[in-house]
Design an enzyme around this catalytic site. Structure first.
Site, PDB file in Angstrom:
ATOM      1  N   LYS A  54       0.844  -1.204   0.000  1.00  0.00           N
ATOM      2  CA  LYS A  54       0.000   0.000   0.000  1.00  0.00           C
ATOM      3  C   LYS A  54       0.877   1.251   0.000  1.00  0.00           C
ATOM      4  O   LYS A  54       0.642   2.186  -0.773  1.00  0.00           O
ATOM      5  CB  LYS A  54      -0.931   0.005   1.229  1.00  0.00           C
ATOM      6  CG  LYS A  54      -2.093  -0.967   1.093  1.00  0.00           C
ATOM      7  CD  LYS A  54      -2.862  -1.157   2.397  1.00  0.00           C
ATOM      8  CE  LYS A  54      -3.919  -2.241   2.214  1.00  0.00           C
ATOM      9  NZ  LYS A  54      -4.595  -2.649   3.443  1.00  0.00           N
ATOM     10  N   GLN A  98      -4.761  -1.251   9.682  1.00  0.00           N
ATOM     11  CA  GLN A  98      -4.738  -2.596   9.100  1.00  0.00           C
ATOM     12  C   GLN A  98      -5.349  -3.619  10.069  1.00  0.00           C
ATOM     13  O   GLN A  98      -4.967  -3.693  11.227  1.00  0.00           O
ATOM     14  CB  GLN A  98      -3.278  -2.973   8.778  1.00  0.00           C
ATOM     15  CG  GLN A  98      -3.113  -4.283   8.039  1.00  0.00           C
ATOM     16  CD  GLN A  98      -3.693  -4.246   6.631  1.00  0.00           C
ATOM     17  OE1 GLN A  98      -3.519  -3.283   5.895  1.00  0.00           O
ATOM     18  NE2 GLN A  98      -4.409  -5.289   6.261  1.00  0.00           N
ATOM     19  N   ASP A 121     -11.174   3.017   4.163  1.00  0.00           N
ATOM     20  CA  ASP A 121     -11.579   1.609   4.102  1.00  0.00           C
ATOM     21  C   ASP A 121     -13.109   1.476   4.056  1.00  0.00           C
ATOM     22  O   ASP A 121     -13.636   0.409   3.773  1.00  0.00           O
ATOM     23  CB  ASP A 121     -11.062   0.861   5.345  1.00  0.00           C
ATOM     24  CG  ASP A 121      -9.891  -0.050   5.017  1.00  0.00           C
ATOM     25  OD1 ASP A 121      -9.696  -0.363   3.829  1.00  0.00           O
ATOM     26  OD2 ASP A 121      -9.194  -0.458   5.963  1.00  0.00           O
TER      27      ASP A 121
END
Ligand code: NAD
Length: 301
Positions: A54, A98, A121
């Protein structure tokens, strides 16, 4: 008939190219550089790989990447303090924590501490509610990747029968909302669904997000259907056959199903690369919204 291969590597590269062009314009015309902060708590090997990838791709499209690698024993208070700081940082437009988090941390609490405007997200309860009610939301990256791919392949999905296998918060449920918004007739199947094969056989669009290697077989699929395989499953292999000792397969029996499907995503090289591309486009969108600028076309739900 052999189904068309939906090449996620190629399509995600096109999305990154679009994002990169928009980022360049933002920097040149507005003096704003989109920034993505990624927080990793602990040393989960898969998460480390994702976070590295990422960060690399964020920089490649011209955005600022901020990485926070925290010790596995980091307290909830410390993590929430960092999130609060990032929420207030004007240079940070997207924040991603994460998952999975270590057991002593409450994921819901942590995710809901992220500003919904920076929640790239799309997991914050506000974004879930906005998506569920058909309003402008930050959309979870994997279902957004599936949607962009379906739009590219099918165009107007109005009246199509869609089946989603899997009802998780990160894939199945948001996918259902996105396809309802596209005017599909949506069925969500899961581990307790009866006669799942029969349900699949009427679907024009089949999305598998199950986590069961090659569960969906050729005779489950309607002739000509578009099949999107989200699954990423590691299966052991004899070292003599494969020096890695394992291979990655999807939830769909690719070799069988491709004979019947009209179009199909491979694993790897299908939805996987689309997910990070959509994270980058979500960060760009968050940056445009934060600065009251026009959002890029074709990159949102
Ligand atoms: P999950 O474990 O949270 O959910 C799995 C779902 O599948 C559940 O709703 C369950 O009811 C259903 N299910 C389980 N067994 C079933 C069966 N035999 N028949 C029908 N339904 C069944 O998983 P998830 O987080 O949604 O992920 C699903 C898969 O997608 C995993 O392989 C995961 O690794 C992969 N994934 C890939 C990406 C990507 O970027 N490509 C992103 C997220 C998840």
């Amino acid at each position: 008939m052999v189904g068309k291969l939906l090449d996620g590597k190629n399509f995600s590269a096109q999305i990154r190219e679009k994002v990169s062009l928009q980022v360049k314009k933002l920097i040149e015309n507005e003096g704003v550089t989109p920034g993505l902060a990624v927080i990793l708590v602990g040393e989960d090997p898969a998460s480390q790989v994702y976070v590295k990838s990422k960060g690399k791709q964020t920089v490649e499209v011209g955005m600022n990447s901020y990485e926070y690698r925290l010790d596995k024993n980091t307290s909830e208070k410390e993590l929430l303090t960092l999130i609060k700081k990032l929420n207030n940082d004007k240079n940070v437009h997207g924040i991603l924590c994460q998952l999975p988090l270590p057991d002593h941390l409450n994921s819901d609490l942590v995710i809901n501490a992220i500003s919904p405007h920076k929640d790239v997200d799309g997991f914050h309860i506000s974004n879930v509610g906005l998506l569920g009610t058909g309003q402008k939301a930050m959309v979870p990256c994997t279902p957004l990747g599936c949607l962009l791919m379906l739009r590219e392949e099918i165009g107007d999905m109005s009246g199509k029968n869609a089946i989603i296998i899997g009802r998780s918060n990160i894939v199945g449920k948001p996918m259902a909302h996105l396809l309802i918004k596209e005017n599909c007739t949506v069925t969500v199947a899961h581990s307790r669904t009866k006669k799942i094969q029969k349900l699949c056989s009427t679907a024009d669009i089949l999305i598998a997000a199950v986590g069961r290697p090659e569960l969906i077989k050729e005779d489950w699929v309607k002739e000509g259907a578009t099949v999107i395989d989200v699954g990423i499953n590691r299966i052991e292999q004899d070292l003599n056959i494969n020096p890695k000792g394992y291979k990655i397969v999807g939830d769909v029996d690719f070799e069988g199903v491709k004979k019947r499907a009209g179009a199909i995503t491979p694993v790897p090289g299908g939805i996987g690369p689309m997910t990070i591309a959509c994270l980058l486009s979500n960060t760009l969108v968050a940056c445009c919204r934060a600065n009251n600028l026009q959002e890029p076309k074709g990159l949102t739900a």
